[in-house]
Design a protein around this motif. Structure first.
Motif, PDB file in Angstrom:
ATOM      1  N   ARG A   1      -3.668   0.415  -2.701  1.00 27.36           N
ATOM      2  CA  ARG A   1      -3.779  -0.637  -1.696  1.00 27.36           C
ATOM      3  C   ARG A   1      -3.505  -2.020  -2.290  1.00 27.36           C
ATOM      4  NH1 ARG A   1      -7.726   3.044  -0.647  1.00 27.36           N
ATOM      5  NH2 ARG A   1      -7.909   3.813   1.502  1.00 27.36           N
ATOM      6  N   ASN A   2      -2.812  -2.852  -1.496  1.00 27.90           N
ATOM      7  CA  ASN A   2      -2.660  -4.282  -1.762  1.00 27.90           C
ATOM      8  C   ASN A   2      -2.160  -4.578  -3.181  1.00 27.90           C
ATOM      9  OD1 ASN A   2      -3.721  -4.771   0.847  1.00 27.90           O
ATOM     10  ND2 ASN A   2      -5.810  -4.658   0.040  1.00 27.90           N
TER      11      ASN A   2
ATOM     12  N   THR B   1      -3.920   6.837   2.355  1.00 29.81           N
ATOM     13  CA  THR B   1      -3.546   5.717   1.493  1.00 29.81           C
ATOM     14  C   THR B   1      -4.171   5.907   0.129  1.00 29.81           C
ATOM     15  OG1 THR B   1      -3.430   4.216   3.403  1.00 29.81           O
ATOM     16  CG2 THR B   1      -3.628   3.213   1.209  1.00 29.81           C
TER      17      THR B   1
ATOM     18  N   SER C   1       0.857  -1.181   0.000  1.00 27.63           N
ATOM     19  CA  SER C   1       0.000   0.000   0.000  1.00 27.63           C
ATOM     20  C   SER C   1       0.893   1.231   0.000  1.00 27.63           C
ATOM     21  CB  SER C   1      -0.912   0.011   1.231  1.00 27.63           C
ATOM     22  OG  SER C   1      -1.835  -1.065   1.188  1.00 27.63           O
TER      23      SER C   1
END
Length: 388
Positions: free
Chosen positions: A89-90, A86, A79
């Motif tokens: 993400r992922n 943020t 992330s």
């Protein structure tokens, strides 16, 4: 005249060869078959390239990196963002030495954040980002022009980086990016936008990087310089991450497309033109749908004249933009028609050729700007109607 026409045909033929080579290499590879088919269609539709063959145009020449094992970068559940915010993400992705990846996505969705992550300008908030210890990354972005010293010359800028290097080698490197003896010693403040862009590319790539990240590299380049940059990218031995609204550059240089949207970065299986059409169609469809349902709700709820008046200027603006886009597309088609006529390249028409090329560049830039205005206005209309 004959030499100019020969050069023009040679450049077009070189472009055909690049596209054909890509098709031959990847048309039977499942992961890139769609891109290969798209390039094949582009080859079939290709018209004569409209460009001035300027003997003074200097090619870009990125230094050759040392061999390095793949992957150059591997992301594992990463992330990224800024502070408590943020943005992505992922992410679980990898970049290999021969990758040519263009990032797609609306402005503000995280393309530049992803580029900064790969360039190590920001660190992952979570997850792991792995790369070989000897990996060298070059990062180019237009905003870096603010970091140039206006009173210093291109030679002084590169000399500060190439410590213990002879003057001849420094000037040779500058020459690879279009800075001859006179331009190399001029102050940066006297350089054009395109020359500043060339200097930034020379500075970014001086260490012979394995990964080249280019964020809107053609914004200040003329037609010939754009073609020269495309040649340099295709000749470069490392990996390339490209962020650009220049469809010509993306189509010539990228063999993979990644979509940055909704906090994710994912491979996009279609071609660039399909993405553009789907984006315009989706946005226009949503706007029309919301407008229709909005009108229905207005009739049902007997909305006040003030509410209708609030939306009317925005709708008129969208209609005006659509009219302007239609005009620009007609002008672009006319310019392309003129530039496809061999007679325009005769010496007697040199001034007319230059004027038409300049107009063609301006028309295409205006068209891209109007399309972005249309998307922004349609999104605003959608937002206001959703709020109702």
């Amino acid at each position: 005249t004959q030499a100019r026409q020969f050069a023009l045909k040679s450049r077009q033929e070189a472009e055909r060869r690049r596209i054909q080579a890509f098709v031959d290499r990847f048309r039977y590879k499942q992961s890139k078959a769609k891109q290969a088919q798209s390039r094949l269609k582009m080859l079939e539709r290709m018209q004569p390239i409209a460009t001035i063959i300027d003997e003074q145009t200097v090619p870009f020449d990125f230094p050759k990196p040392e061999p390095l094992s793949s992957p150059l970068i591997a992301l594992e559940e990463v992330s990224a963002g800024y502070g408590d915010t943020t943005v992505l993400r992922n992410l679980s992705l990898r970049i290999d030495m021969d990758d040519r990846i263009a990032l797609l996505g609306a402005n503000g969705n995280g393309k530049s954040t992803f580029a900064k992550l790969l360039a190590r300008k920001i660190a992952p908030l979570t997850g792991k980002m792995r790369s070989p210890r000897k990996l060298k990354v070059a990062y180019f972005a237009q905003h870096q022009q603010d970091e140039l010293r206006l009173d210093a010359s291109p030679y002084a800028h590169l000399e500060a980086l190439m410590v213990d290097t002879t003057e001849a080698k420094i000037r040779a490197r500058l020459g690879q990016f279009g800075f001859g003896a006179e331009k190399a010693d001029r102050p940066v403040s006297s350089l054009s936008g395109g020359e500043k862009a060339r200097l930034l590319m020379a500075l970014a790539s001086f260490e012979a990087p394995h990964l080249l990240i280019l964020d809107e590299p053609t914004n200040h380049l003329d037609i010939d310089s754009r073609a020269a940059l495309a040649d340099a990218i295709n000749a470069y031995d490392g990996a390339v991450i490209l962020i650009s609204h220049d469809r010509y550059l993306v189509q010539l240089c990228a063999d993979r497309l990644w979509l940055v949207d909704g906090g994710n970065v994912t491979p996009y299986g279609e071609d660039l033109e399909t993405y553009r059409r789907s984006l315009l169609s989706l946005t226009k469809g949503k706007a029309n749908s919301e407008a229709s349902s909005g009108n229905q709700r207005q009739n049902e709820r007997r909305k006040s004249a003030e509410d209708r008046a609030a939306l009317a200027p925005l709708k008129r603006r969208i209609a005006d933009i659509e009219t302007e886009i239609a005009k620009l597309e007609a002008l672009r088609a006319r310019a392309d028609e003129i530039l496809s006529d061999p007679r325009i390249y005769e010496d007697a028409n040199k001034e007319k050729l230059i004027n038409i090329n300049e107009k063609s560049v301006k028309i295409r830039a205006s068209l891209e700007k109007q399309e972005q205005r249309w998307l922004d206005a349609s999104a605003e209309l959608e937002r206001l109607q959703a709020a109702d």
